[in-house]
Design a protein around this motif. Structure first.
Motif: not given
Length: 133
Positions: A52-62, A94-100, A122-133
């Motif tokens: 991907s060569v497109e750069k869009h804004e990313l907002v991180i919501v915790q 085309q900004m995205s939201v990462a939900i932690k 808005v585009n969104m995604g859920l941020v997950t972590a590996r178990i044990g990290n």
């Protein structure tokens, strides 16, 4: 010599055939009920070999365990989060939201942020972590 053929009546009932029938019926019942359960139809995105060569804004919501909201590390209320997301969308459609969401936080707080992103479309995604990290 006299042979006596005495027929003794059965004093017990053999329940083994009834148990076999009960087990077969149980297996059929389990198979039929699990086969009738409908799942969700999800169309997964197809991977692309092109970087991907497109750069869009990313907002991180915790979401903290106490239920506080952090937008890019700064503490905000729900109204401030909505205004911040609207401003970010105005800058980049085309900004995205990462939900932690923290594992110890209440699920309702995460759902509220997901609902807000759906409301603002808005585009969104859920941020997950590996178990044990």
């Amino acid at each position: 010599m006299q042979v006596q053929n005495e027929v003794k009546p059965y004093d017990t009932i053999n329940v083994t055939p009834m148990l076999d029938l009960a087990y077969v019926l149980l297996v059929v019942f389990i198979l039929m009920t699990t086969a009738s359960v409908q799942g969700l139809n999800i169309s997964m995105p197809k991977p692309s070999n092109k970087p991907s060569v497109e750069k869009h804004e990313l907002v991180i919501v915790q979401i903290t365990p106490e239920g506080r909201l952090l937008m890019n590390g700064a503490s905000v209320s729900e109204d401030e989060l909505e205004q911040g997301l609207l401003q970010a969308k105005a800058r980049d459609a085309q900004m995205s939201v990462a939900i932690k969401g923290d594992a110890r936080s209440q699920y309702a707080h995460v759902v509220a942020v997901v609902d807000l992103c759906n409301k603002l479309q808005v585009n969104m995604g859920l941020v997950t972590a590996r178990i044990g990290n």
